[in-house]
Design a protein around this motif. Structure first.
Motif, PDB file in Angstrom:
ATOM      1  N   LYS A  37       0.807  -1.339  -0.018  1.00 10.96           N
ATOM      2  CA  LYS A  37      -0.055   0.088  -0.031  1.00 10.96           C
ATOM      3  C   LYS A  37       0.933   1.369  -0.054  1.00 10.96           C
ATOM      4  O   LYS A  37       0.682   2.454  -0.620  1.00 10.96           O
ATOM      5  CB  LYS A  37      -0.895   0.040   1.284  1.00 10.96           C
ATOM      6  N   LYS A  38       2.116   1.107   0.516  1.00  6.39           N
ATOM      7  CA  LYS A  38       2.978   2.266   0.607  1.00  6.39           C
ATOM      8  C   LYS A  38       3.726   2.515  -0.722  1.00  6.39           C
ATOM      9  O   LYS A  38       3.963   3.607  -0.898  1.00  6.39           O
ATOM     10  CB  LYS A  38       4.052   2.088   1.656  1.00  6.39           C
ATOM     11  N   THR A  39       3.628   1.783  -1.690  1.00  5.39           N
ATOM     12  CA  THR A  39       4.350   1.896  -2.965  1.00  5.39           C
ATOM     13  C   THR A  39       3.626   2.639  -3.998  1.00  5.39           C
ATOM     14  O   THR A  39       4.067   3.475  -4.705  1.00  5.39           O
ATOM     15  CB  THR A  39       4.725   0.510  -3.477  1.00  5.39           C
ATOM     16  N   ILE A  60       3.909  -0.565  -8.350  1.00  7.30           N
ATOM     17  CA  ILE A  60       3.360  -1.746  -8.734  1.00  7.30           C
ATOM     18  C   ILE A  60       3.609  -2.077  -9.951  1.00  7.30           C
ATOM     19  O   ILE A  60       3.774  -3.444 -10.267  1.00  7.30           O
ATOM     20  CB  ILE A  60       1.886  -2.077  -7.932  1.00  7.30           C
ATOM     21  N   GLY A  61       3.179  -1.260 -10.864  1.00 12.05           N
ATOM     22  CA  GLY A  61       3.298  -1.543 -12.400  1.00 12.05           C
ATOM     23  C   GLY A  61       4.809  -1.715 -12.670  1.00 12.05           C
ATOM     24  O   GLY A  61       5.081  -2.704 -13.291  1.00 12.05           O
ATOM     25  N   PHE A  62       5.606  -0.976 -12.056  1.00 11.48           N
ATOM     26  CA  PHE A  62       7.153  -1.282 -12.313  1.00 11.48           C
ATOM     27  C   PHE A  62       7.610  -2.688 -11.878  1.00 11.48           C
ATOM     28  O   PHE A  62       8.192  -3.403 -12.636  1.00 11.48           O
ATOM     29  CB  PHE A  62       7.880  -0.185 -11.423  1.00 11.48           C
ATOM     30  N   LEU A 105       5.649  -9.147  -5.177  1.00 11.03           N
ATOM     31  CA  LEU A 105       5.208  -9.037  -6.343  1.00 11.03           C
ATOM     32  C   LEU A 105       6.138  -9.648  -7.481  1.00 11.03           C
ATOM     33  O   LEU A 105       5.498 -10.703  -8.093  1.00 11.03           O
ATOM     34  CB  LEU A 105       5.117  -7.455  -6.704  1.00 11.03           C
ATOM     35  N   THR A 106       7.446  -9.212  -7.684  1.00 12.45           N
ATOM     36  CA  THR A 106       8.161  -9.470  -8.616  1.00 12.45           C
ATOM     37  C   THR A 106       8.419 -11.089  -8.533  1.00 12.45           C
ATOM     38  O   THR A 106       8.479 -12.034  -9.446  1.00 12.45           O
ATOM     39  CB  THR A 106       9.316  -9.096  -8.879  1.00 12.45           C
TER      40      THR A 106
END
Length: 325
Positions: A230-232, A237-239, A303-304
């Motif tokens: 949520k902080k990013t 998130i897309g990156f 994520l990644t």
């Protein structure tokens, strides 16, 4: 894209246990791996993959193709953090941009190991020298990240801060994971077939069991990190998804141009696409304390890493097949 490849990868037991770990957190289970064990699992995986790579490198020898692969690996490790930094600077300060760029310029050994097991299940051959490429790509991004901070970050009170390249180089090239991986490759090279016969029951016989336990723990950790995303913001998130895919495609193009072959090209693409969540964060905490670890660690791990082991690996293989590598 052939959905059967994604399904095949998802139904791989270690990947399913990764999901199980995430599910345990979402369901608020008290499942946990006792803390010293994940570190031991990580060390074992590095030793096993490094030793196998060293043995296979001893069997095949060093030729022009292998030399080109290792040079390409170093170039990717230097170039990726550089252009990633300027993309990130559109939204972030120099400290966080450099830390994230270094994270995505380095590699994830566990993603590499998962990809190699995926290739083995599909009976696609790959070279042991790719482990040497793995070892070479771990550290250069850290150096580039530090250089970017020194060049673009504002100095405090208009004065240059005390800085020790010795500490940076020590952390980059002699941190535990890099040291063990490189050392295991060298041991595999020196001992050759005799060493392989003695250690094979240990380095291969229990390999998938340890990988399964490690990915179970990674699932637990990744699910806990998801809350920090949520902080990013949507940009990061897309990156976390788009840059790995772009890096993988660049890696595939290089693999095709240099004639790596299907298996080696996939591993090179995975190395180009993965992000470090162990070695680089440890180095960045020491050398760039102004950067926020919760941002770059949660991006890489929550994520990644899941994207690559669930969707990325079969996606990159499908791209390779379409390109006729």
């Amino acid at each position: 894209m052939d959905g059967s490849l994604i399904l095949f990868n998802i139904l791989n037991p270690p990947v399913l246990f990764f999901f199980l770990g995430m599910l345990a957190v979402f369901c608020k289970s008290d499942l946990e791996i006792p803390q010293p064990l994940p570190k031991l699992f990580s060390l074992y995986l590095l030793l096993a993959i490094g030793f196998k790579g060293g043995y296979e490198l001893a069997e095949s020898g060093i030729n022009t193709q292998i030399a080109l692969t290792l040079i390409a690996a170093i170039v990717m490790a230097l170039v990726v953090p550089f252009y990633s930094f300027f993309i990130l600077r559109l939204k972030l300060d120099a400290y966080n941009a450099a830390a994230i760029a270094a994270t995505y310029g380095s590699i994830s050994a566990v993603t590499f190991i998962t990809a190699s097991s995926f290739l083995e299940k599909l009976h696609i051959e790959y070279g042991g020298h790719m482990v040497a490429a793995l070892a070479l790509m771990e550290s250069p991004a850290i150096i580039i990240g530090i250089v970017l901070v020194r060049v673009f970050a504002p100095s405090k009170n208009g004065e240059s801060e005390p800085f020790s390249w010795g500490k940076v180089l020590h952390e980059s090239f002699l941190n535990g994971s890099v040291f063990l991986l490189v050392g295991s490759v060298i041991v595999g090279l020196l001992t050759g077939e005799k060493g392989w016969e003695k250690l094979q029951p240990f380095t291969q016989g229990i390999f998938y069991g340890v990988l399964t336990f490690f990915l179970l723990d990674m699932g637990l950790v990744a699910a806990k990190r998801i809350r920090e995303l949520k902080k990013t913001g949507s940009f990061l998130i897309g990156f976390s998804v788009c840059i790995p895919v772009a890096n993988a495609i660049l890696g595939i193009i290089i693999g095709k141009l240099l004639g790596f072959g299907e298996g080696n090209t996939l591993l090179f693409a995975v190395l180009s696409a993965s992000a470090s969540y162990i070695a680089v964060p440890a180095a960045m905490r020491m050398t760039v304390p102004e950067a926020n670890p919760s941002i770059y660690v949660s991006m890489a791990l929550a994520l990644t890493f899941p994207f690559n082991i669930i969707v990325g690996i079969p996606l990159y293989l499908e791209i390779i097949k379409h390109m006729g590598v």
